[in-house]
Design a protein around this motif. Sequence first.
Motif, PDB file in Angstrom:
ATOM      1  N   SER A 265      -4.752   1.455  -5.994  1.00  0.00           N
ATOM      2  CA  SER A 265      -4.980   1.561  -4.560  1.00  0.00           C
ATOM      3  C   SER A 265      -6.423   1.894  -4.259  1.00  0.00           C
ATOM      4  O   SER A 265      -7.222   2.207  -5.138  1.00  0.00           O
TER       5      SER A 265
ATOM      6  N   GLY B  95      -1.953   0.407   4.630  1.00  0.00           N
ATOM      7  CA  GLY B  95      -1.664  -1.005   4.417  1.00  0.00           C
ATOM      8  C   GLY B  95      -2.207  -1.900   5.510  1.00  0.00           C
ATOM      9  O   GLY B  95      -2.381  -1.492   6.666  1.00  0.00           O
TER      10      GLY B  95
ATOM     11  N   ALA C  86       0.827  -1.210   0.000  1.00  0.00           N
ATOM     12  CA  ALA C  86       0.000   0.000   0.000  1.00  0.00           C
ATOM     13  C   ALA C  86       0.855   1.250   0.000  1.00  0.00           C
ATOM     14  O   ALA C  86       0.449   2.292  -0.531  1.00  0.00           O
TER      15      ALA C  86
ATOM     16  N   ILE D  72      -5.868   2.442   3.729  1.00  0.00           N
ATOM     17  CA  ILE D  72      -5.374   2.598   2.361  1.00  0.00           C
ATOM     18  C   ILE D  72      -4.740   1.275   1.980  1.00  0.00           C
ATOM     19  O   ILE D  72      -3.843   0.777   2.685  1.00  0.00           O
ATOM     20  N   THR D  73      -5.197   0.676   0.891  1.00  0.00           N
ATOM     21  CA  THR D  73      -4.684  -0.653   0.547  1.00  0.00           C
ATOM     22  C   THR D  73      -4.881  -0.938  -0.931  1.00  0.00           C
ATOM     23  O   THR D  73      -5.724  -0.328  -1.594  1.00  0.00           O
ATOM     24  N   ASN D  74      -4.077  -1.863  -1.454  1.00  0.00           N
ATOM     25  CA  ASN D  74      -4.240  -2.336  -2.827  1.00  0.00           C
ATOM     26  C   ASN D  74      -5.386  -3.347  -2.887  1.00  0.00           C
ATOM     27  O   ASN D  74      -6.055  -3.615  -1.892  1.00  0.00           O
TER      28      ASN D  74
END
Length: 411
Positions: A406, A281, A210, A364-366
């Motif tokens: 993201s 992340g 992330a 917040i992350t992929n």
Amino acid sequence: MNPPTDPRQLAIHSFTYDLPPGRIAPAPLPDRAASRLLVSRGGVIQDRTFRDLPGELPPGTLLVFNDTKVVRARLLAQRPTGGAVELFCLEPVAPHRALEPALAQTGACTWRGLVGNGRRWKEGPVAVEFTAPDGQPATLWAARQAREAGGTALLDFRWEPVYLTFAEVLHAAGHLPLPPYLGRPDTAADAVRYQTVYAAHEGAVAAPTAGLHFTPELLAELARRGVATAHVTLHVGAGTFQPVKAAQMAEHPMHTEPLIVTAALLRQLLAHRPRPVIAVGTTSLRTLESLYWLGAALAAGAPVGPELAVGQWQPYENAPDVAPDVALGALLRHLESTGTEALAANTRLLIAPGYRFRLVQGLITNFHQPESTLLLLVAALLGPGWRAVYDHALATGYRFLSYGDSSLLLP
């Protein structure tokens, strides 16, 4: 207060989706911050670019980053007969189990690892020839002990020159452990792009992906807007990105990962409450939530052993339910009583639907693999709305997994 639902009976097949191979990003974009950003705020989805992030954060946000650094943990060795063997170092075993002294070890050490193409490696050491940092020729030898359950093995390493640290050996002889789904060797570009720009502490065998979207300019813009930031360290293990193979979560053993946080971070979290904390992340999120459970156990008077640790099912087993401020305060008092400014612990925390978040209000992350513990974490945060997020990302061309786009998830 009702106890959390126990996720052990969850069927992992309920958390899947069709991910076409062409949607997996094979390489990063030239510009880190040019990645797309899916914003899900209270179930409403919007499309942005990552450079828009500062304007999308809730007022008063504290962003928490994982500043671990990926080590070159993948070694390509040769058998005495010339055949190739791949060694993947996972965690130190002897003479040190802690990462920092293990990476500073000279001459010889033992690590737990995975062995690829090892069926013909019957006996004798395998070797890696490389050039030492001072330009001298160097050799690393590895001997395999008996195989362990789960496919790992203990690997006895020795090297010459003996004055090299194991960190220097890995940096000179090893390769970045790119996710296997990329299906390609690492390149010089990956040496830069598979690290965050704020990576500081070596020990991860996979990137906290992330954070790969952040640039120095974007961090400066966050600071200009008054967005508070903080850092934790969780050394990402290879198990983080592995799909769950058990039909039910009760049969899935969660991997252990070491974390380190400072007393200053704990004080910052206390001073920031009750304003929003957003984890950059899943590893940052698991670290923050693990801090709660470590502190909750201390506040409830649990005996303090030689190592602080969070168990896989700890939140779901009649664990003490204390206020977050009380948990963080108990951790601070523990550090003060031991005269240290840094907290080192291990976590096996599994966050899945039924989990109630204590310290984190957003992520917040992929976009993660189907049937993975990371997708379970997203589902725990968003509830059934996780599927709408993934359906939208698939329908509108988002790039998936480590080098992909993201999302900012605000339930």
